[in-house]
Scaffold this motif. Structure first.
Motif, mmCIF file in Angstrom:
data_model
loop_
_atom_site.group_PDB
_atom_site.id
_atom_site.type_symbol
_atom_site.label_atom_id
_atom_site.label_comp_id
_atom_site.label_asym_id
_atom_site.label_seq_id
_atom_site.Cartn_x
_atom_site.Cartn_y
_atom_site.Cartn_z
ATOM 1 N N LEU A 41 0.815 -1.212 0.000
ATOM 2 C CA LEU A 41 0.000 0.000 0.000
ATOM 3 C C LEU A 41 0.853 1.269 0.000
ATOM 4 O O LEU A 41 0.493 2.268 -0.610
ATOM 5 N N ARG A 42 1.981 1.232 0.696
ATOM 6 C CA ARG A 42 2.862 2.399 0.786
ATOM 7 C C ARG A 42 3.738 2.580 -0.460
ATOM 8 O O ARG A 42 4.374 3.613 -0.605
ATOM 9 N N GLU A 43 3.790 1.584 -1.304
ATOM 10 C CA GLU A 43 4.660 1.611 -2.483
ATOM 11 C C GLU A 43 4.361 2.821 -3.362
ATOM 12 O O GLU A 43 3.209 3.113 -3.656
ATOM 13 N N LYS A 44 5.413 3.528 -3.750
ATOM 14 C CA LYS A 44 5.251 4.720 -4.584
ATOM 15 C C LYS A 44 6.113 4.664 -5.851
ATOM 16 O O LYS A 44 6.069 5.573 -6.659
ATOM 17 N N GLU A 45 6.891 3.593 -6.016
ATOM 18 C CA GLU A 45 7.844 3.549 -7.114
ATOM 19 C C GLU A 45 7.536 2.463 -8.149
ATOM 20 O O GLU A 45 7.616 2.694 -9.344
ATOM 21 N N TYR A 46 7.178 1.270 -7.698
ATOM 22 C CA TYR A 46 6.998 0.137 -8.603
ATOM 23 C C TYR A 46 5.526 -0.125 -8.895
ATOM 24 O O TYR A 46 4.659 0.117 -8.061
ATOM 25 N N CYS A 47 5.268 -0.659 -10.062
ATOM 26 C CA CYS A 47 3.913 -0.981 -10.517
ATOM 27 C C CYS A 47 3.235 -1.947 -9.542
ATOM 28 O O CYS A 47 3.773 -2.991 -9.197
ATOM 29 N N ARG A 48 2.039 -1.584 -9.104
ATOM 30 C CA ARG A 48 1.310 -2.424 -8.146
ATOM 31 C C ARG A 48 0.915 -3.766 -8.754
ATOM 32 O O ARG A 48 0.952 -4.788 -8.085
ATOM 33 N N ARG A 49 0.533 -3.756 -10.018
ATOM 34 C CA ARG A 49 0.170 -5.022 -10.676
ATOM 35 C C ARG A 49 1.366 -5.959 -10.718
ATOM 36 O O ARG A 49 1.247 -7.147 -10.452
ATOM 37 N N GLU A 50 2.530 -5.431 -11.036
ATOM 38 C CA GLU A 50 3.733 -6.259 -11.086
ATOM 39 C C GLU A 50 4.023 -6.868 -9.714
ATOM 40 O O GLU A 50 4.393 -8.039 -9.620
ATOM 41 N N LEU A 51 3.875 -6.069 -8.662
ATOM 42 C CA LEU A 51 4.148 -6.558 -7.315
ATOM 43 C C LEU A 51 3.165 -7.650 -6.895
ATOM 44 O O LEU A 51 3.560 -8.638 -6.268
ATOM 45 N N GLY B 279 4.096 -15.450 -8.106
ATOM 46 C CA GLY B 279 5.034 -16.122 -9.000
ATOM 47 C C GLY B 279 4.753 -15.896 -10.469
ATOM 48 O O GLY B 279 5.151 -16.705 -11.306
ATOM 49 N N GLU B 280 4.082 -14.818 -10.799
ATOM 50 C CA GLU B 280 3.755 -14.513 -12.184
ATOM 51 C C GLU B 280 4.355 -13.167 -12.557
ATOM 52 O O GLU B 280 4.888 -12.447 -11.725
ATOM 53 N N SER B 281 4.275 -12.845 -13.838
ATOM 54 C CA SER B 281 4.749 -11.547 -14.299
ATOM 55 C C SER B 281 3.778 -10.998 -15.341
ATOM 56 O O SER B 281 2.976 -11.735 -15.911
ATOM 57 N N ILE B 282 3.891 -9.701 -15.587
ATOM 58 C CA ILE B 282 3.006 -9.051 -16.554
ATOM 59 C C ILE B 282 3.431 -9.464 -17.957
ATOM 60 O O ILE B 282 4.596 -9.333 -18.334
ATOM 61 N N SER B 283 2.479 -9.976 -18.719
ATOM 62 C CA SER B 283 2.784 -10.364 -20.091
ATOM 63 C C SER B 283 2.615 -9.173 -21.036
ATOM 64 O O SER B 283 3.311 -9.072 -22.038
ATOM 65 N N GLU B 284 1.692 -8.302 -20.689
ATOM 66 C CA GLU B 284 1.431 -7.140 -21.530
ATOM 67 C C GLU B 284 0.992 -5.993 -20.630
ATOM 68 O O GLU B 284 0.080 -6.118 -19.836
ATOM 69 N N LYS B 285 1.654 -4.872 -20.749
ATOM 70 C CA LYS B 285 1.346 -3.708 -19.912
ATOM 71 C C LYS B 285 0.088 -3.008 -20.460
ATOM 72 O O LYS B 285 0.015 -2.680 -21.635
ATOM 73 N N ASN B 286 -0.891 -2.787 -19.587
ATOM 74 C CA ASN B 286 -2.114 -2.085 -19.979
ATOM 75 C C ASN B 286 -1.894 -0.581 -19.903
ATOM 76 O O ASN B 286 -1.058 -0.100 -19.140
ATOM 77 N N ASP B 287 -2.687 0.152 -20.659
ATOM 78 C CA ASP B 287 -2.632 1.608 -20.583
ATOM 79 C C ASP B 287 -3.087 2.092 -19.212
ATOM 80 O O ASP B 287 -2.539 3.030 -18.667
ATOM 81 N N GLY C 59 0.241 5.625 -13.596
ATOM 82 C CA GLY C 59 -0.453 6.778 -14.161
ATOM 83 C C GLY C 59 -1.822 6.470 -14.721
ATOM 84 O O GLY C 59 -2.161 6.918 -15.807
ATOM 85 N N VAL C 60 -2.607 5.739 -14.009
ATOM 86 C CA VAL C 60 -3.961 5.443 -14.453
ATOM 87 C C VAL C 60 -4.782 6.729 -14.478
ATOM 88 O O VAL C 60 -4.596 7.617 -13.646
#
Length: 172
Positions: free
Chosen positions: A110-120, A126-134, A141-142
Motif C-alpha cells: 500500500l505504501r509503495e510509490k515507485e513500482y507498478c502495483r500489478r507487477e508486485l 510467482g507470475e509476471s506481466i505479459s502485456e502492460k495495460n494503458d 499513471g492510471v
C-alpha cells in the motif's frame, strides 16, 4: 487507502481471532472436570470460558487431532491435555506471526510509490506481466476517466439461444 492509525485495529483483529493463554487455561480446567462418559456441552464451555465459537472450533480441531477429545468427550485416560495445549499455543503463535507478516507485506504494498502495483501483486503469486495495460495502476499513471463508461460506449445486446451463445464463447 491506508492510515497508520488503523494498523492497531488490524493487528487487534489478527490476535482476537485466537484464544488467549488465559482462555486456554480456562478451557483446560473445564475439560479436567469432565469424565470420559460425559459429553462436552459446547455452548456451556463457550459461555463459561469466554471464547468465541470460532476459537472453540480451532481448539476442538487440535484436541481431536491429538486424541484428547473423541466424539465430543474428553478422554482423561490418555493424559495428553498439557501436551495438546502446548501444541495449540505453538500453533497460535505461529499463525499470528504468519498473519502479521502478511499484513506487513500488504501494508508495504500500500505504501509503495515507485513500482507498478500489478507487477508486485503478480510477483507475489510467482507470475509476471505479459502485456502492460494503458490503465495499469495508480503508480503507472492510471486515468480514472478511462474507467467511466459513456453512453456511446455501450453496445446493444441481442439475446440468442444458449446454443448460439456457446458457439460464440467457444468460437465454433
Amino acid at each position: 487507502m491506508f492510515s497508520e492509525e488503523e494498523s492497531v485495529l488490524q493487528s487487534s483483529l489478527i490476535t482476537r481471532e485466537f484464544p488467549s493463554f488465559q482462555q486456554l487455561n480456562e478451557i483446560s480446567k473445564y475439560l479436567r472436570l469432565k469424565t470420559n462418559q460425559e459429553r462436552i456441552n459446547e455452548l456451556a464451555l463457550i459461555n463459561e470460558t469466554g471464547i468465541t465459537e470460532i476459537m472453540w472450533r480451532f481448539i476442538r480441531f487440535h484436541l481431536e487431532e491429538q486424541g484428547v477429545i473423541v466424539d465430543l468427550k474428553y478422554c482423561p485416560g490418555n493424559d495428553r491435555l498439557n501436551e495438546a495445549f502446548q501444541h495449540i499455543s505453538e500453533k497460535i503463535t505461529t499463525r499470528i506471526k504468519s498473519k502479521q507478516t502478511k499484513l506487513t507485506l500488504f501494508q508495504e504494498w500500500l505504501r509503495e510509490k515507485e513500482y507498478c502495483r500489478r507487477e508486485l501483486v503478480l510477483k507475489h503469486f510467482g507470475e509476471s506481466i505479459s502485456e502492460k495495460n494503458d490503465h495499469c495502476c495508480d503508480i503507472c499513471g492510471v486515468e480514472l476517466e478511462g474507467y467511466f463508461a459513456t453512453e456511446n460506449s455501450y453496445k446493444e445486446y441481442r439475446f440468442h439461444s444458449w446454443q448460439t451463445e456457446l458457439k460464440s464463447i467457444f468460437h465454433i
